[in-house]
Design an enzyme around this catalytic site. Structure first.
Site, PDB file in Angstrom:
ATOM      1  N   CYS A 129       0.816  -1.223   0.000  1.00  0.00           N
ATOM      2  CA  CYS A 129       0.000   0.000   0.000  1.00  0.00           C
ATOM      3  C   CYS A 129       0.846   1.270   0.000  1.00  0.00           C
ATOM      4  O   CYS A 129       0.343   2.347  -0.327  1.00  0.00           O
ATOM      5  CB  CYS A 129      -0.944  -0.003   1.201  1.00  0.00           C
ATOM      6  N   HIS A 241      -1.420   7.590   4.575  1.00  0.00           N
ATOM      7  CA  HIS A 241       0.034   7.658   4.443  1.00  0.00           C
ATOM      8  C   HIS A 241       0.425   8.952   3.737  1.00  0.00           C
ATOM      9  O   HIS A 241      -0.371   9.548   3.011  1.00  0.00           O
ATOM     10  CB  HIS A 241       0.559   6.492   3.598  1.00  0.00           C
TER      11      HIS A 241
END
Length: 333
Positions: A129, A241
């Site tokens: 990811c 993120h």
């Protein structure tokens, strides 16, 4: 109409995969939610429905045409071969097969041509990811002839799973209550702290996460000679993120052209007069955008700030986009 199984359905990524399959109206006649006994939940949401969670060791893969595995590498190594032996096409979101030369590693908008010619029973790997949004941001810049990438990642605790979320919440509560806190998921306390290493470090000081980021990114971009210097950092954020990116290139840099390339690739490009000039992980969470801000150049380098929802965009959405691409290719007719 075809039948589909989501293996690891009770986890964070599995729940997001089911949410996106329903939201995007994936044309499955039936969806099975499958997981191991370690999860206490007996059902999981699929749109307006509640699906019973079936036990993985009792599930018959001959019932489905496609299985999306989001259950980790140990499960993938044991059960992906069983699914394929039953003729099931598999999308695997784990590190079990990402660097296997016989298995395509794919983000459809980056290297979707790797899906051409696949047949029923094929295996496709989905990247980490942390890699997927970064590859999406870099792919439009390949014509500038990249030489060296320096990237620092700021990774939320959801990337380490549900127990990591609970650990951050419990530590935060304990600290505000002036109680001692424990850490079991992370090597050191994560609440109000920053951990500059994700995974074990090798003899050269590179962590597991840094090695996988570099290897997967080179493979996705088909840039085996690209120099990658990555620093992967865990931060006390629940979801989302962020990446600080510096890309050194051989070609001339025209920032207006760079902006056009990024926009044409479907990326969300924020100018200095929008959203305060940048997008944070919090603002990137809960939507499908890959957000680029603070775009600038210095000499022959391009720098920018990147943010995305790691669970939804970095993991689940790519799995669903892969499923849609395979369906359009006619693998399940």
């Amino acid at each position: 109409m075809m039948q589909l199984a989501v293996v690891g359905a009770a986890g964070l990524v599995g729940q997001s995969v089911l949410e996106l399959l329903a939201e995007r109206q994936f044309p499955a006649e039936r969806v099975f939610a499958v997981d191991g006994p370690e999860h206490e939940a007996s059902t999981v949401a699929y749109g307006n429905l509640e699906l019973d969670i079936r036990q993985l060791d009792e599930f018959g893969f001959e019932n489905v045409a496609l299985a999306i595995f989001v259950a980790g590498s140990a499960v993938a190594r044991e059960y992906v071969p069983q699914a394929r032996a039953a003729g099931v096409t598999v999308i695997d979101f784990s590190d079990a097969y990402r660097l296997d030369a016989e298995v395509p590693l794919v983000v459809p908008s980056v290297n979707g041509s790797q899906l051409e010619g696949l047949e029923a029973g094929a295996l496709v790997a989905a990247p980490n990811c942390t890699v997927t949004p970064l590859a999406m941001a870099l792919q439009p810049l390949l014509p500038l002839q990249p030489r060296r990438l320096t990237v620092s990642t700021y990774q939320s605790v959801s990337g380490a799973g549900q127990k990591a979320l609970e650990e951050l919440a419990e530590q935060t509560t304990a600290l505000f209550s002036q109680r001692d806190s424990e850490n079991t998921v992370f090597a050191k306390r994560i609440a109000f702290n920053v951990l500059p290493q994700i995974g074990d470090a090798d003899a050269d000081g590179h962590s597991d996460e840094e090695r996988s980021l570099s290897a997967e990114l080179r493979r996705l971009l088909q840039q085996p000679e690209l120099q990658v210097e990555a620093s992967c950092i865990r931060v006390p954020v629940f979801f989302g993120h962020a990446w600080s990116v510096n890309l050194e290139v051989a070609g001339d840099i025209d920032l207006a052209q760079v902006r056009n390339r990024l926009l044409a690739a479907g990326l969300q490009l924020i100018s200095a007069d929008q959203h305060g000039g940048y997008i944070t992980p919090m603002e990137a969470t809960g939507n499908d955008g890959v957000w680029i801000s603070r775009l600038r150049k210095t000499g022959n380098s391009i720098s920018f700030w990147l943010a995305a929802d790691n669970v939804r965009v970095g993991a689940a959405l790519n799995c669903v986009l892969l499923a849609e691409s395979l369906y359009k290719a006619g693998l399940f007719e």
